[in-house]
Design a protein around this motif. Structure first.
Motif, PDB file in Angstrom:
ATOM      1  N   LYS A  98     -10.993 -28.038  -0.892  1.00 49.31           N
ATOM      2  CA  LYS A  98     -12.344 -28.534  -1.145  1.00 49.31           C
ATOM      3  C   LYS A  98     -13.297 -27.769  -0.244  1.00 49.31           C
ATOM      4  O   LYS A  98     -12.967 -27.474   0.914  1.00 49.31           O
ATOM      5  CB  LYS A  98     -12.446 -30.035  -0.839  1.00 49.31           C
ATOM      6  N   ILE A  99     -14.475 -27.431  -0.762  1.00 47.39           N
ATOM      7  CA  ILE A  99     -15.483 -26.699   0.003  1.00 47.39           C
ATOM      8  C   ILE A  99     -16.783 -27.500   0.014  1.00 47.39           C
ATOM      9  O   ILE A  99     -17.230 -27.989  -1.026  1.00 47.39           O
ATOM     10  CB  ILE A  99     -15.723 -25.296  -0.580  1.00 47.39           C
ATOM     11  N   VAL A 100     -17.373 -27.635   1.202  1.00 46.27           N
ATOM     12  CA  VAL A 100     -18.679 -28.278   1.364  1.00 46.27           C
ATOM     13  C   VAL A 100     -19.609 -27.257   2.000  1.00 46.27           C
ATOM     14  O   VAL A 100     -19.382 -26.822   3.138  1.00 46.27           O
ATOM     15  CB  VAL A 100     -18.589 -29.539   2.244  1.00 46.27           C
ATOM     16  N   LEU A 101     -20.632 -26.846   1.267  1.00 40.75           N
ATOM     17  CA  LEU A 101     -21.597 -25.873   1.779  1.00 40.75           C
ATOM     18  C   LEU A 101     -22.921 -26.571   2.056  1.00 40.75           C
ATOM     19  O   LEU A 101     -23.412 -27.322   1.210  1.00 40.75           O
ATOM     20  CB  LEU A 101     -21.794 -24.725   0.788  1.00 40.75           C
ATOM     21  N   ILE A 102     -23.472 -26.320   3.226  1.00 38.37           N
ATOM     22  CA  ILE A 102     -24.732 -26.943   3.611  1.00 38.37           C
ATOM     23  C   ILE A 102     -25.776 -25.868   3.908  1.00 38.37           C
ATOM     24  O   ILE A 102     -25.460 -24.790   4.400  1.00 38.37           O
ATOM     25  CB  ILE A 102     -24.565 -27.874   4.830  1.00 38.37           C
ATOM     26  N   ALA A 103     -27.031 -26.184   3.566  1.00 41.72           N
ATOM     27  CA  ALA A 103     -28.126 -25.246   3.815  1.00 41.72           C
ATOM     28  C   ALA A 103     -29.399 -26.023   4.123  1.00 41.72           C
ATOM     29  O   ALA A 103     -29.675 -27.050   3.497  1.00 41.72           O
ATOM     30  CB  ALA A 103     -28.338 -24.326   2.624  1.00 41.72           C
ATOM     31  N   ILE A 104     -30.157 -25.502   5.078  1.00 38.76           N
ATOM     32  CA  ILE A 104     -31.374 -26.154   5.545  1.00 38.76           C
ATOM     33  C   ILE A 104     -32.468 -25.101   5.683  1.00 38.76           C
ATOM     34  O   ILE A 104     -32.245 -24.040   6.263  1.00 38.76           O
ATOM     35  CB  ILE A 104     -31.138 -26.828   6.913  1.00 38.76           C
ATOM     36  N   GLY A 105     -33.649 -25.381   5.127  1.00 41.47           N
ATOM     37  CA  GLY A 105     -34.798 -24.527   5.365  1.00 41.47           C
ATOM     38  C   GLY A 105     -35.122 -23.572   4.232  1.00 41.47           C
ATOM     39  O   GLY A 105     -34.257 -23.172   3.458  1.00 41.47           O
ATOM     40  N   LYS A 106     -36.379 -23.192   4.186  1.00 43.39           N
ATOM     41  CA  LYS A 106     -36.892 -22.346   3.108  1.00 43.39           C
ATOM     42  C   LYS A 106     -36.284 -20.947   3.126  1.00 43.39           C
ATOM     43  O   LYS A 106     -36.160 -20.299   2.086  1.00 43.39           O
ATOM     44  CB  LYS A 106     -38.417 -22.255   3.193  1.00 43.39           C
TER      45      LYS A 106
ATOM     46  N   CYS B  66     -21.732 -15.355  -1.617  1.00 41.54           N
ATOM     47  CA  CYS B  66     -21.645 -16.790  -1.870  1.00 41.54           C
ATOM     48  C   CYS B  66     -21.320 -17.116  -3.325  1.00 41.54           C
ATOM     49  O   CYS B  66     -20.756 -18.182  -3.620  1.00 41.54           O
ATOM     50  CB  CYS B  66     -22.939 -17.484  -1.469  1.00 41.54           C
ATOM     51  N   THR B  67     -21.644 -16.205  -4.240  1.00 42.22           N
ATOM     52  CA  THR B  67     -21.458 -16.509  -5.668  1.00 42.22           C
ATOM     53  C   THR B  67     -19.994 -16.633  -6.053  1.00 42.22           C
ATOM     54  O   THR B  67     -19.690 -17.194  -7.117  1.00 42.22           O
ATOM     55  CB  THR B  67     -22.137 -15.447  -6.558  1.00 42.22           C
ATOM     56  N   ILE B  68     -19.076 -16.172  -5.209  1.00 40.69           N
ATOM     57  CA  ILE B  68     -17.660 -16.354  -5.504  1.00 40.69           C
ATOM     58  C   ILE B  68     -17.315 -17.834  -5.602  1.00 40.69           C
ATOM     59  O   ILE B  68     -16.370 -18.225  -6.294  1.00 40.69           O
ATOM     60  CB  ILE B  68     -16.771 -15.668  -4.437  1.00 40.69           C
ATOM     61  N   LEU B  69     -18.105 -18.678  -4.938  1.00 39.82           N
ATOM     62  CA  LEU B  69     -17.828 -20.114  -4.945  1.00 39.82           C
ATOM     63  C   LEU B  69     -17.971 -20.726  -6.335  1.00 39.82           C
ATOM     64  O   LEU B  69     -17.440 -21.817  -6.592  1.00 39.82           O
ATOM     65  CB  LEU B  69     -18.748 -20.838  -3.960  1.00 39.82           C
ATOM     66  N   GLN B  70     -18.655 -20.031  -7.241  1.00 39.07           N
ATOM     67  CA  GLN B  70     -18.750 -20.521  -8.621  1.00 39.07           C
ATOM     68  C   GLN B  70     -17.366 -20.580  -9.283  1.00 39.07           C
ATOM     69  O   GLN B  70     -17.180 -21.311 -10.259  1.00 39.07           O
ATOM     70  CB  GLN B  70     -19.685 -19.626  -9.437  1.00 39.07           C
ATOM     71  N   ASN B  71     -16.416 -19.832  -8.739  1.00 42.86           N
ATOM     72  CA  ASN B  71     -15.059 -19.809  -9.293  1.00 42.86           C
ATOM     73  C   ASN B  71     -14.145 -20.874  -8.688  1.00 42.86           C
ATOM     74  O   ASN B  71     -12.995 -20.994  -9.101  1.00 42.86           O
ATOM     75  CB  ASN B  71     -14.421 -18.434  -9.067  1.00 42.86           C
ATOM     76  N   HIS B  72     -14.655 -21.632  -7.717  1.00 46.94           N
ATOM     77  CA  HIS B  72     -13.833 -22.651  -7.064  1.00 46.94           C
ATOM     78  C   HIS B  72     -13.962 -23.980  -7.796  1.00 46.94           C
ATOM     79  O   HIS B  72     -15.037 -24.338  -8.275  1.00 46.94           O
ATOM     80  CB  HIS B  72     -14.253 -22.817  -5.601  1.00 46.94           C
ATOM     81  N   LYS B  73     -12.869 -24.718  -7.870  1.00 46.75           N
ATOM     82  CA  LYS B  73     -12.841 -25.943  -8.678  1.00 46.75           C
ATOM     83  C   LYS B  73     -13.469 -27.160  -8.001  1.00 46.75           C
ATOM     84  O   LYS B  73     -13.740 -28.163  -8.663  1.00 46.75           O
ATOM     85  CB  LYS B  73     -11.409 -26.280  -9.067  1.00 46.75           C
ATOM     86  N   ASP B  74     -13.703 -27.091  -6.675  1.00 48.68           N
ATOM     87  CA  ASP B  74     -14.222 -28.274  -5.969  1.00 48.68           C
ATOM     88  C   ASP B  74     -15.182 -27.854  -4.868  1.00 48.68           C
ATOM     89  O   ASP B  74     -14.791 -27.682  -3.708  1.00 48.68           O
ATOM     90  CB  ASP B  74     -13.060 -29.086  -5.396  1.00 48.68           C
ATOM     91  N   VAL B  75     -16.441 -27.665  -5.233  1.00 41.05           N
ATOM     92  CA  VAL B  75     -17.483 -27.266  -4.288  1.00 41.05           C
ATOM     93  C   VAL B  75     -18.616 -28.284  -4.330  1.00 41.05           C
ATOM     94  O   VAL B  75     -19.113 -28.630  -5.408  1.00 41.05           O
ATOM     95  CB  VAL B  75     -18.057 -25.867  -4.608  1.00 41.05           C
TER      96      VAL B  75
END
Length: 238
Positions: free
Chosen positions: A189-197, A217-226
């Motif tokens: 499982k992957i949890v990605l966090i981002a803050i700010g403009k 970062c676009t490789i994460l589109q291939n992961h089943k649980d993000v």
């Protein structure tokens, strides 16, 4: 990919923190992948507050951090090992022997880090930040999607961004040991966090862009649980 938009940095930390706590509550021996930098600080603050209030047991949890600067010793105040000890590990009841950060002074066989992760059963939940250029870990644009843990060169942009943690950009190490993109994708499982403009364009590419090594970062589109957790400013372009 699940996208959660919240109001501010504190809310990002709470939502991400609750996902980590849920993993630990489901499995007291969870294997966590952790990140450094300013973005996860609110998450770690939330986890520390939970430990003070609820005494969540971290004693059997194991952690693997994404990266470390080449040339900095673990006790160097700008190293990521020092950061993790200061921001989280020394404030909860985790066994420090169960915490792993790449060694910036021992870089001969960086792929051994992947072997150690595999030996321990693989990462259950990987926490990620994201760079303004779309890097995750220190996997800069152009990094092969097949990459494993290795020594990488930091871009001028990343060095400039990270210079805020040093006296000047000249003090920022030019290389790092980083989990590769395949290393990250191996997490369950992957949890990605981002803050700010300043993260808004990277988040736009992550969620709506084409899969490309130009935006790692676009490789994460291939992961089943993000799960992507972002504040209003980071979400401003989607």
């Amino acid at each position: 990919m699940k996208v959660i938009k919240v109001l501010n940095e504190k809310e990002v930390g709470k939502v991400a923190g609750d996902l980590i706590l849920s993993a630990i509550q489901s499995n007291s021996s969870s294997i966590l992948g952790l990140a450094t930098g300013s973005t996860p600080e609110s998450t770690y603050e939330y986890l520390i507050e939970d430990f003070k209030k609820n005494k969540t047991d971290w004693s059997k949890v194991k952690t693997f951090n994404l990266d470390e600067y080449v040339g900095l010793s673990p006790d160097h105040k700008k190293s990521y090992r020092y950061f993790m000890n200061d921001k989280l590990f020394h404030k909860i009841n985790i066994d420090i022997k169960n915490t792993h950060v790449p060694d910036g002074l021992k870089i001969e066989n960086p792929e051994d880090y992947d072997k150690l992760i595999s030996k321990n059963g693989g990462i259950d939940l990987q926490l990620l930040g994201i760079g303004t250029n779309g890097h995750i870990g220190f996997n800069e644009p152009g990094t092969s999607f097949d990459s494993l843990t290795s020594v990488v060169d930091l871009t001028a942009e990343t060095i400039e961004v990270n210079s805020r943690f040093f006296e000047s950009a000249l003090e920022v190490p030019k290389k790092a040991v980083s989990m590769g993109l395949t290393s990250i994708m191996n997490a369950r499982k992957i949890v990605l966090i981002a803050i700010g403009k300043n993260k808004a364009e990277a988040i736009k590419q992550l969620i709506n862009g084409n899969i490309s090594i130009n935006w790692p970062c676009t490789i994460l589109q291939n992961h089943k649980d993000v799960t992507v957790i972002i504040d209003e400013e980071a979400a401003s372009l989607i």
